[in-house]
Each structure stands twice: as C-alpha cells, then as structure tokens.
Write a protein that holds these residues in place. Structure first.
Motif, PDB file in Angstrom:
ATOM      1  N   LEU A 257      33.763  67.632  32.136  1.00  0.00           N
ATOM      2  CA  LEU A 257      34.319  66.538  31.351  1.00  0.00           C
ATOM      3  C   LEU A 257      33.678  65.218  31.758  1.00  0.00           C
ATOM      4  CD1 LEU A 257      38.054  67.604  31.738  1.00  0.00           C
ATOM      5  CD2 LEU A 257      36.673  67.879  29.676  1.00  0.00           C
ATOM      6  N   ASN A 258      33.399  64.383  30.766  1.00  0.00           N
ATOM      7  CA  ASN A 258      32.875  63.051  31.021  1.00  0.00           C
ATOM      8  C   ASN A 258      33.872  62.016  30.502  1.00  0.00           C
ATOM      9  OD1 ASN A 258      30.518  60.840  29.547  1.00  0.00           O
ATOM     10  ND2 ASN A 258      31.024  60.940  31.704  1.00  0.00           N
ATOM     11  N   TYR A 259      34.366  61.182  31.416  1.00  0.00           N
ATOM     12  CA  TYR A 259      35.317  60.131  31.047  1.00  0.00           C
ATOM     13  C   TYR A 259      34.589  58.797  31.010  1.00  0.00           C
ATOM     14  CZ  TYR A 259      38.993  63.554  31.968  1.00  0.00           C
ATOM     15  OH  TYR A 259      39.800  64.668  31.928  1.00  0.00           O
ATOM     16  N   GLU A 260      34.757  58.075  29.906  1.00  0.00           N
ATOM     17  CA  GLU A 260      34.093  56.787  29.751  1.00  0.00           C
ATOM     18  C   GLU A 260      34.918  55.876  28.864  1.00  0.00           C
ATOM     19  OE1 GLU A 260      30.361  57.329  27.769  1.00  0.00           O
ATOM     20  OE2 GLU A 260      31.179  58.801  26.380  1.00  0.00           O
ATOM     21  N   ARG A 261      34.665  54.588  28.984  1.00  0.00           N
ATOM     22  CA  ARG A 261      35.367  53.595  28.172  1.00  0.00           C
ATOM     23  C   ARG A 261      34.831  53.619  26.735  1.00  0.00           C
ATOM     24  NH1 ARG A 261      39.928  50.915  28.137  1.00  0.00           N
ATOM     25  NH2 ARG A 261      39.714  50.540  30.393  1.00  0.00           N
ATOM     26  N   LEU A 262      35.740  53.718  25.758  1.00  0.00           N
ATOM     27  CA  LEU A 262      35.347  53.689  24.349  1.00  0.00           C
ATOM     28  C   LEU A 262      35.491  52.274  23.784  1.00  0.00           C
ATOM     29  CD1 LEU A 262      34.458  55.221  21.799  1.00  0.00           C
ATOM     30  CD2 LEU A 262      36.884  55.630  21.322  1.00  0.00           C
ATOM     31  N   ASP A 263      36.670  51.681  23.994  1.00  0.00           N
ATOM     32  CA  ASP A 263      36.889  50.293  23.589  1.00  0.00           C
ATOM     33  C   ASP A 263      37.914  49.680  24.535  1.00  0.00           C
ATOM     34  OD1 ASP A 263      39.500  51.023  22.648  1.00  0.00           O
ATOM     35  OD2 ASP A 263      38.653  51.603  20.720  1.00  0.00           O
ATOM     36  N   SER A 264      38.407  48.506  24.215  1.00  0.00           N
ATOM     37  CA  SER A 264      39.271  47.784  25.152  1.00  0.00           C
ATOM     38  C   SER A 264      40.579  48.504  25.460  1.00  0.00           C
ATOM     39  CB  SER A 264      39.589  46.392  24.601  1.00  0.00           C
ATOM     40  OG  SER A 264      40.263  46.489  23.347  1.00  0.00           O
ATOM     41  N   SER A 265      41.006  49.406  24.588  1.00  0.00           N
ATOM     42  CA  SER A 265      42.296  50.086  24.803  1.00  0.00           C
ATOM     43  C   SER A 265      42.178  51.600  24.892  1.00  0.00           C
ATOM     44  CB  SER A 265      43.269  49.732  23.672  1.00  0.00           C
ATOM     45  OG  SER A 265      42.780  50.198  22.423  1.00  0.00           O
ATOM     46  N   THR A 266      40.967  52.137  24.770  1.00  0.00           N
ATOM     47  CA  THR A 266      40.802  53.589  24.684  1.00  0.00           C
ATOM     48  C   THR A 266      39.765  54.114  25.663  1.00  0.00           C
ATOM     49  OG1 THR A 266      41.261  53.401  22.306  1.00  0.00           O
ATOM     50  CG2 THR A 266      40.426  55.515  23.096  1.00  0.00           C
ATOM     51  N   ILE A 267      40.112  55.212  26.327  1.00  0.00           N
ATOM     52  CA  ILE A 267      39.193  55.939  27.203  1.00  0.00           C
ATOM     53  C   ILE A 267      38.918  57.289  26.559  1.00  0.00           C
ATOM     54  CG2 ILE A 267      38.937  57.065  29.464  1.00  0.00           C
ATOM     55  CD1 ILE A 267      40.748  54.800  30.568  1.00  0.00           C
ATOM     56  N   LYS A 268      37.656  57.659  26.489  1.00  0.00           N
ATOM     57  CA  LYS A 268      37.270  58.913  25.832  1.00  0.00           C
ATOM     58  C   LYS A 268      36.847  59.963  26.844  1.00  0.00           C
ATOM     59  CE  LYS A 268      33.256  59.261  23.779  1.00  0.00           C
ATOM     60  NZ  LYS A 268      32.144  59.149  22.813  1.00  0.00           N
ATOM     61  N   SER A 269      37.333  61.186  26.642  1.00  0.00           N
ATOM     62  CA  SER A 269      36.909  62.329  27.446  1.00  0.00           C
ATOM     63  C   SER A 269      36.114  63.273  26.555  1.00  0.00           C
ATOM     64  CB  SER A 269      38.127  63.059  28.026  1.00  0.00           C
ATOM     65  OG  SER A 269      37.752  64.311  28.575  1.00  0.00           O
ATOM     66  N   THR A 270      34.874  63.568  26.944  1.00  0.00           N
ATOM     67  CA  THR A 270      34.019  64.493  26.198  1.00  0.00           C
ATOM     68  C   THR A 270      33.875  65.785  26.981  1.00  0.00           C
ATOM     69  OG1 THR A 270      32.782  62.629  25.272  1.00  0.00           O
ATOM     70  CG2 THR A 270      31.758  64.803  25.130  1.00  0.00           C
ATOM     71  N   SER A 271      34.077  66.914  26.294  1.00  0.00           N
ATOM     72  CA  SER A 271      34.049  68.228  26.945  1.00  0.00           C
ATOM     73  C   SER A 271      32.693  68.894  26.756  1.00  0.00           C
ATOM     74  CB  SER A 271      35.135  69.139  26.359  1.00  0.00           C
ATOM     75  OG  SER A 271      36.413  68.582  26.523  1.00  0.00           O
ATOM     76  N   TYR A 272      32.245  69.558  27.821  1.00  0.00           N
ATOM     77  CA  TYR A 272      30.987  70.306  27.788  1.00  0.00           C
ATOM     78  C   TYR A 272      31.208  71.714  28.325  1.00  0.00           C
ATOM     79  CZ  TYR A 272      28.673  65.752  27.252  1.00  0.00           C
ATOM     80  OH  TYR A 272      28.278  64.512  26.815  1.00  0.00           O
ATOM     81  N   LYS A 273      30.565  72.668  27.701  1.00  0.00           N
ATOM     82  CA  LYS A 273      30.573  74.055  28.165  1.00  0.00           C
ATOM     83  C   LYS A 273      29.317  74.311  28.975  1.00  0.00           C
ATOM     84  CE  LYS A 273      30.486  78.802  26.391  1.00  0.00           C
ATOM     85  NZ  LYS A 273      30.433  79.645  25.158  1.00  0.00           N
ATOM     86  N   ILE A 274      29.459  75.017  30.094  1.00  0.00           N
ATOM     87  CA  ILE A 274      28.298  75.400  30.897  1.00  0.00           C
ATOM     88  C   ILE A 274      27.632  76.591  30.218  1.00  0.00           C
ATOM     89  CG2 ILE A 274      27.474  76.164  33.153  1.00  0.00           C
ATOM     90  CD1 ILE A 274      29.999  74.950  34.384  1.00  0.00           C
ATOM     91  N   ILE A 275      26.388  76.414  29.763  1.00  0.00           N
ATOM     92  CA  ILE A 275      25.719  77.483  29.013  1.00  0.00           C
ATOM     93  C   ILE A 275      24.609  78.158  29.802  1.00  0.00           C
ATOM     94  CG2 ILE A 275      26.256  76.570  26.731  1.00  0.00           C
ATOM     95  CD1 ILE A 275      23.450  75.326  26.690  1.00  0.00           C
TER      96      ILE A 275
ATOM     97  N   VAL B 172      38.850  63.847  23.706  1.00  0.00           N
ATOM     98  CA  VAL B 172      40.247  63.434  23.882  1.00  0.00           C
ATOM     99  C   VAL B 172      40.261  61.924  24.071  1.00  0.00           C
ATOM    100  CG1 VAL B 172      42.347  63.682  25.256  1.00  0.00           C
ATOM    101  CG2 VAL B 172      40.812  65.645  24.956  1.00  0.00           C
ATOM    102  N   TYR B 173      41.149  61.245  23.352  1.00  0.00           N
ATOM    103  CA  TYR B 173      41.223  59.789  23.401  1.00  0.00           C
ATOM    104  C   TYR B 173      42.498  59.372  24.139  1.00  0.00           C
ATOM    105  CZ  TYR B 173      37.577  60.366  19.951  1.00  0.00           C
ATOM    106  OH  TYR B 173      36.408  60.751  19.315  1.00  0.00           O
ATOM    107  N   PHE B 174      42.309  58.730  25.275  1.00  0.00           N
ATOM    108  CA  PHE B 174      43.431  58.337  26.129  1.00  0.00           C
ATOM    109  C   PHE B 174      43.743  56.857  25.963  1.00  0.00           C
ATOM    110  CE2 PHE B 174      41.864  62.098  28.320  1.00  0.00           C
ATOM    111  CZ  PHE B 174      43.023  62.717  28.778  1.00  0.00           C
ATOM    112  N   LYS B 175      45.032  56.552  26.041  1.00  0.00           N
ATOM    113  CA  LYS B 175      45.494  55.170  26.071  1.00  0.00           C
ATOM    114  C   LYS B 175      46.501  55.010  27.216  1.00  0.00           C
ATOM    115  CE  LYS B 175      44.777  54.133  21.166  1.00  0.00           C
ATOM    116  NZ  LYS B 175      43.748  53.090  21.400  1.00  0.00           N
ATOM    117  N   LYS B 176      46.478  53.855  27.823  1.00  0.00           N
ATOM    118  CA  LYS B 176      47.393  53.560  28.927  1.00  0.00           C
ATOM    119  C   LYS B 176      48.756  53.199  28.362  1.00  0.00           C
ATOM    120  CE  LYS B 176      47.797  50.630  33.042  1.00  0.00           C
ATOM    121  NZ  LYS B 176      47.162  49.548  33.823  1.00  0.00           N
ATOM    122  N   LYS B 177      49.809  53.898  28.832  1.00  0.00           N
ATOM    123  CA  LYS B 177      51.167  53.633  28.366  1.00  0.00           C
ATOM    124  C   LYS B 177      51.933  52.724  29.325  1.00  0.00           C
ATOM    125  CE  LYS B 177      50.814  55.914  24.603  1.00  0.00           C
ATOM    126  NZ  LYS B 177      50.770  55.174  23.323  1.00  0.00           N
TER     127      LYS B 177
END
Length: 214
Positions: free
Chosen positions: A88-106, A145-150
């Motif tokens: 998984l790669n977690y990175e900032r998408l915008d000021s309120s959203t963090i994006k997680s991108t999933s990868y399969k090991i091939i 997956v798009y995360f937001k801080k609650k």
C-alpha cells in the motif's frame, strides 16, 4: 539573557528538525495508527460467524516518496492461511484527503535469486522488501481508498463506488470502508453485482481488529 536566548534558539532548532522530518503530520499520524499487529480475536469469540483473523501492517521503503506499507491478512487458526498480501502507498491527495493505493506482488526477482512470495508471510524483515522493485507490483486499478480525518485520532476511509473490480465471477465490484483509531482498525469489505445488490461479504458489520503488538 544569554541563557534565555540559548533556550529560544534550541527550541527553534528542534522545532525545525521535527517539521523537516514530518512534512505532513496528518498523513504521518494515519500511518502510525495503521502500523503494527492486530487481531479480531475478541470479536470472533463473541460471534462465531466472524473468522479469527490476524492483520499485520509493516512500513517499508522509507527512502521512497510517500509512505509504503506491507499489509497481510491471515487465518489465526490452523495453518495460518494467508488471505491477502498487499503493498500500500499512502500519500496526500488534497488538503482534506489522504489516498491509499493498493498493489499486488506479481513477481519477485533480485537478478540473482528468485524469492518465493511465501517468504513475505508472517512478519518478514523489512530488508527483504529491498529486493522488490516497483516493477514487481501491479496496481489494483480503481481500488484506491480515500481517507479523511474525523477527530485528532480517528480517520475514516472508503473506496469509490463501482470502481474496484474483482476476479470472482459473480462479483462485479467490491467496496470497502475503514475506520482507523488508536489501537483499533475496522474493515468492512462487500461485493456487489451490477444491480447494486450485495452478493458477498458480511451483512452484520465490519471486521474489528485490536492491536496486539507494534
């Protein structure tokens, strides 16, 4: 006066060092909450319809941009069958959203030695992942997956509707929702057909994991 100036200088220096080491506090805090060993043992004991599972998240590739995590879900009983292994790669998408991108090991190859993916199960050494490259991974398209801080310690996340395809014939897409808080992670993954009817996954609610180790 000199002592006061020295204190101010040192405070400024340490503050500067901390801000340089953690450029995005919210992103960093989310990953810190995710990293570790988790189990839904308590849930499985109280409700036999939930399998007893272990969840392991290990931070890897600290020299690459963003935050990279190896995530594994396995059966806590019997032969500890591994259900899912993901990078998984977690990175900032915008000021309120963090994006997680999933990868399969091939594929796993370090030019001289082929590694079996089974070597990555359990709690592998982070050095083992240094022998993986981005070419060894395949992105799971549409499954971000798009995360937001609650609150200060709670993040919620979800996949986009209808975007995450699945390789099971009767499932057209899956959707996952996450709630990440101090020492707890809940994950609810459901499969749907094209009519929007749920055809796979739990009806009652999410798998609820509690931290068992760091």
């Amino acid at each position: 006066m000199r002592q006061l100036l020295l204190i101010i200088f040192l405070s400024t220096l340490f503050s500067s060092c901390n801000s340089n080491s953690v450029k995005d506090v919210e992103l960093h805090n989310l990953v810190v909450l995710l990293i570790g060993e988790f189990s839904n043992k308590e849930q499985a004991e109280n409700d036999s319809s939930f399998a007893h599972l272990n969840l392991i998240n290990i931070r890897i590739w600290k020299d690459k941009p963003g935050y990279w995590v190896y995530s594994e879900v396995s059966d806590a009983k019997g032969d500890h069958h591994v259900y899912n292994q993901t990078i998984l790669n977690y990175e900032r998408l915008d000021s309120s959203t963090i994006k997680s991108t999933s990868y399969k090991i091939i594929s796993i190859n370090d030019h001289s030695t082929d590694l079996n993916i089974a070597e990555f199960t359990g709690r592998p050494s982070t050095k083992l992942f240094d022998r993986l490259t981005l070419d060894s991974l395949e992105i799971k398209t549409g499954c971000q997956v798009y995360f937001k801080k609650k609150t200060s310690t709670i993040y919620s996340g979800k996949t986009g509707k209808g975007s995450c395809n699945n390789n099971i014939d009767y499932i057209d897409y899956i959707m996952s929702t996450y709630v990440v808080s101090k020492d707890k992670i809940s994950i609810w993954t459901k499969g749907y057909n094209n009519s929007g009817k749920q055809v796979w996954g739990k009806i009652k609610g999410p798998y609820k994991y509690k931290r068992t180790g760091n």
